[in-house]
Design an enzyme around this catalytic site. Sequence first.
Site, PDB file in Angstrom:
ATOM      1  N   GLU A  46     -25.418  22.886 127.599  1.00  0.00           N
ATOM      2  CA  GLU A  46     -24.461  21.837 127.263  1.00  0.00           C
ATOM      3  C   GLU A  46     -23.109  22.471 126.944  1.00  0.00           C
ATOM      4  O   GLU A  46     -23.040  23.596 126.461  1.00  0.00           O
ATOM      5  CB  GLU A  46     -24.989  21.048 126.062  1.00  0.00           C
ATOM      6  CG  GLU A  46     -24.148  19.852 125.666  1.00  0.00           C
ATOM      7  CD  GLU A  46     -24.696  19.153 124.427  1.00  0.00           C
ATOM      8  OE1 GLU A  46     -24.394  17.964 124.260  1.00  0.00           O
ATOM      9  OE2 GLU A  46     -25.411  19.802 123.631  1.00  0.00           O
ATOM     10  N   LYS A  85     -25.287  11.427 128.941  1.00  0.00           N
ATOM     11  CA  LYS A  85     -26.158  11.530 127.772  1.00  0.00           C
ATOM     12  C   LYS A  85     -26.310  10.176 127.076  1.00  0.00           C
ATOM     13  O   LYS A  85     -25.328   9.512 126.742  1.00  0.00           O
ATOM     14  CB  LYS A  85     -25.574  12.559 126.806  1.00  0.00           C
ATOM     15  CG  LYS A  85     -26.412  12.842 125.577  1.00  0.00           C
ATOM     16  CD  LYS A  85     -25.691  13.893 124.721  1.00  0.00           C
ATOM     17  CE  LYS A  85     -26.453  14.235 123.467  1.00  0.00           C
ATOM     18  NZ  LYS A  85     -25.668  15.174 122.605  1.00  0.00           N
ATOM     19  N   CYS A 122     -29.588  17.763 125.379  1.00  0.00           N
ATOM     20  CA  CYS A 122     -29.625  18.126 123.956  1.00  0.00           C
ATOM     21  C   CYS A 122     -30.347  17.120 123.057  1.00  0.00           C
ATOM     22  O   CYS A 122     -31.564  17.082 123.009  1.00  0.00           O
ATOM     23  CB  CYS A 122     -28.199  18.384 123.472  1.00  0.00           C
ATOM     24  SG  CYS A 122     -28.115  19.360 121.945  1.00  0.00           S
TER      25      CYS A 122
END
Length: 314
Positions: free
Chosen positions: A76, A148, A189
């Site tokens: 990321e 995300k 993440c």
Amino acid sequence: MALAPWPPSRSLSHSPPPPPSSARAMSLSSVSAASQGKVGVVQMTSVGDLDANYATCSRLTKEAALAGVKFLCFPEVFSFIGSKDGESVKLAEPLDGPIMQRYCSLANESSMWLSLGGFQERGPDDSHQYNTHVLIDESGKVRSSYRKIHLFDVDVPGNMVYKESRFTTAGDTVLVVDSPFGRLGLTVCYDLRFPELYQCLRFKHQAQVLLVPSAFTKVTGEAHWEILLRARAIETQCYVIAAAQAGKHNEKRESYGDSIIIDPWGTVIARLPDRLSTGFAVADIDLSKVEAVRTKMPISEHRKFESIWKSSSP
């Protein structure tokens, strides 16, 4: 490429690489023709300098190509980590902008697929960006992009308060992509803490390899990083490739590191020799192992939760 809205409906290099070997590209239910399955997972310490980060990514990509890697996964925020609030929003670009085009050229020059987790994609307005996982094929074409879904708005005990939503707009689409390395499920993440997303990728969209580019904090990484990754691999019977940011990026931010690759049985099959160095680890993705694990323990046939959920009273 398979797209689905989120949430789903209530139905629910430092160490030398091993010698090259072949893996099998697999259809949704059976193993097909053999293909190279050598993948690499990167660990790096991004900073607030686009050129410096690109130089690191370029060097690692070229080293990985010499090692026979065909698919390299970056963490990321690989291209930029700022030290001031809102700094990354000012740099955010569309996927056809010069920053991403630079990485597309790198993939093309290296004849390698690249997983670029957490790119600052220009958002819906001037004060927001998307945290976007970009997948580029060996010709330099952007094959897919996942925004995300779960944003990191957390008061980390004994650490800092993070409010990703201040400058980032969440995505709402699950993404699975067919590739020479299997059917890839894309995440980023903090998504890792939400198993329902990974259940959706596996059982609704038949993912075989889960990508989890991350920049876990030191505190949360020490407590939960490896155990969560291994849990996602075990419960989905997928490979998990988790590229991680490592070390101190600036005076305010530090990441845990520990880039790893995990097989469908939950075994760590590749990691760097330490949590802080910049480099990559290599493993072979053998999709026949996915098939074998799923055949011997057919949890997809034994799942009852969807039917129970549907029949439960509100």
